[in-house]
Design a protein around this motif. Structure first.
Motif, mmCIF file in Angstrom:
data_model
loop_
_atom_site.group_PDB
_atom_site.id
_atom_site.type_symbol
_atom_site.label_atom_id
_atom_site.label_comp_id
_atom_site.label_asym_id
_atom_site.label_seq_id
_atom_site.Cartn_x
_atom_site.Cartn_y
_atom_site.Cartn_z
ATOM 1 N N ILE A 51 121.040 -6.566 -60.436
ATOM 2 C CA ILE A 51 121.623 -5.681 -59.427
ATOM 3 C C ILE A 51 121.575 -6.425 -58.101
ATOM 4 N N LEU A 52 122.712 -6.470 -57.413
ATOM 5 C CA LEU A 52 122.841 -7.232 -56.175
ATOM 6 C C LEU A 52 123.219 -6.309 -55.027
ATOM 7 N N LYS A 53 122.709 -6.604 -53.839
ATOM 8 C CA LYS A 53 123.090 -5.853 -52.646
ATOM 9 C C LYS A 53 123.910 -6.779 -51.763
ATOM 10 N N THR A 54 125.143 -6.350 -51.459
ATOM 11 C CA THR A 54 126.000 -7.183 -50.623
ATOM 12 C C THR A 54 125.550 -7.069 -49.175
ATOM 13 N N SER A 55 125.592 -8.166 -48.455
ATOM 14 C CA SER A 55 125.082 -8.169 -47.084
ATOM 15 C C SER A 55 126.038 -7.508 -46.106
ATOM 16 N N ARG A 56 127.327 -7.617 -46.337
ATOM 17 C CA ARG A 56 128.289 -7.053 -45.390
ATOM 18 C C ARG A 56 128.343 -5.538 -45.447
ATOM 19 N N GLU A 57 128.665 -5.007 -46.623
ATOM 20 C CA GLU A 57 128.812 -3.553 -46.743
ATOM 21 C C GLU A 57 127.498 -2.857 -47.062
ATOM 22 N N GLY A 58 126.551 -3.583 -47.585
ATOM 23 C CA GLY A 58 125.304 -2.970 -48.005
ATOM 24 C C GLY A 58 125.428 -2.229 -49.322
ATOM 25 N N SER A 59 126.561 -2.399 -50.006
ATOM 26 C CA SER A 59 126.761 -1.711 -51.286
ATOM 27 C C SER A 59 126.091 -2.495 -52.413
ATOM 28 N N LEU A 60 125.815 -1.789 -53.498
ATOM 29 C CA LEU A 60 125.180 -2.407 -54.655
ATOM 30 C C LEU A 60 126.222 -2.779 -55.695
ATOM 31 N N LYS A 61 126.032 -3.925 -56.313
ATOM 32 C CA LYS A 61 126.854 -4.372 -57.434
ATOM 33 C C LYS A 61 125.905 -4.742 -58.565
ATOM 34 N N ALA A 62 126.431 -4.738 -59.776
ATOM 35 C CA ALA A 62 125.597 -5.043 -60.939
ATOM 36 C C ALA A 62 126.291 -6.072 -61.818
ATOM 37 N N ILE A 63 125.484 -6.821 -62.538
ATOM 38 C CA ILE A 63 126.008 -7.712 -63.568
ATOM 39 C C ILE A 63 125.634 -7.088 -64.903
ATOM 40 N N ILE A 64 126.663 -6.642 -65.627
ATOM 41 C CA ILE A 64 126.475 -6.003 -66.925
ATOM 42 C C ILE A 64 127.207 -6.831 -67.967
ATOM 43 N N SER A 65 126.471 -7.315 -68.944
ATOM 44 C CA SER A 65 127.037 -8.134 -70.023
ATOM 45 C C SER A 65 127.904 -9.260 -69.470
ATOM 46 N N GLY A 66 127.427 -9.880 -68.394
ATOM 47 C CA GLY A 66 128.110 -11.039 -67.828
ATOM 48 C C GLY A 66 129.234 -10.720 -66.862
ATOM 49 N N GLN A 67 129.512 -9.452 -66.603
ATOM 50 C CA GLN A 67 130.595 -9.062 -65.691
ATOM 51 C C GLN A 67 130.023 -8.479 -64.409
ATOM 52 N N LEU A 68 130.532 -8.933 -63.257
ATOM 53 C CA LEU A 68 130.147 -8.371 -61.969
ATOM 54 C C LEU A 68 130.943 -7.094 -61.755
ATOM 55 N N VAL A 69 130.249 -5.956 -61.604
ATOM 56 C CA VAL A 69 130.911 -4.662 -61.465
ATOM 57 C C VAL A 69 130.341 -3.913 -60.272
ATOM 58 N N GLU A 70 131.128 -2.966 -59.775
ATOM 59 C CA GLU A 70 130.673 -2.057 -58.735
ATOM 60 C C GLU A 70 131.073 -0.648 -59.132
ATOM 61 N N LYS A 71 130.622 0.318 -58.349
ATOM 62 C CA LYS A 71 130.878 1.720 -58.660
ATOM 63 C C LYS A 71 132.381 1.956 -58.793
ATOM 64 N N GLY A 72 132.774 2.647 -59.895
ATOM 65 C CA GLY A 72 134.180 2.945 -60.158
ATOM 66 C C GLY A 72 134.850 1.983 -61.115
ATOM 67 N N MET A 73 134.264 0.797 -61.332
ATOM 68 C CA MET A 73 134.854 -0.174 -62.254
ATOM 69 C C MET A 73 134.503 0.173 -63.700
ATOM 70 N N THR A 74 135.186 -0.468 -64.634
ATOM 71 C CA THR A 74 134.971 -0.226 -66.054
ATOM 72 C C THR A 74 134.459 -1.495 -66.731
ATOM 73 N N VAL A 75 133.479 -1.323 -67.620
ATOM 74 C CA VAL A 75 132.953 -2.435 -68.408
ATOM 75 C C VAL A 75 132.750 -1.944 -69.838
ATOM 76 N N LEU A 76 133.376 -2.630 -70.790
ATOM 77 C CA LEU A 76 133.277 -2.321 -72.220
ATOM 78 C C LEU A 76 133.515 -0.842 -72.519
#
Length: 110
Positions: A51-76
């Motif tokens: 789980i990563l926190k972006t410095s500009r927006e302060g939003s969180l992103k995650a790496i799930i099964s090798g894919q970088l995703v954020e809220k609202g995106m789809t993975v598998l």
């Protein structure tokens, strides 16, 4: 005789340099398995890796099964509903799943 040795040495150097450009950490292509955290997982299994926190927006992103995703995106086939400090909530048409970075139980060694 000396020129044959030079040509042989030159061929050896070229072969060695070509092998140096192959990335040994590159994932295998076309395979069914992906190695993650010391264990072998099927590619269609959801694995929260980071789980990563972006410095500009302060939003969180995650790496799930090798894919970088954020809220609202789809993975598998799952939509990312929420990303927290240690957990990601996913939702599909059938169910909701929660992925965690760490196990809920902590084992203490003496």
């Amino acid at each position: 005789m000396f020129s044959k040795q030079i040509i042989g040495l030159f061929a050896l150097v070229l072969t060695t340099n070509a092998l140096a450009f192959v990335d040994p950490t590159r994932p295998l292509t076309g395979g069914q398995l992906v190695e993650s955290a010391g264990s072998v997982q099927p590619q269609d299994e959801l694995v929260l890796q980071s789980i990563l926190k972006t410095s500009r927006e302060g939003s969180l992103k995650a790496i799930i099964s090798g894919q970088l995703v954020e809220k609202g995106m789809t993975v598998l086939g799952y939509r990312v509903v929420d990303i927290e400090g240690k957990r990601v909530t996913l939702q599909s048409a059938e169910n909701t799943r929660e992925l965690s970075l760490f196990a809920d139980s902590v084992v203490k060694y003496k």
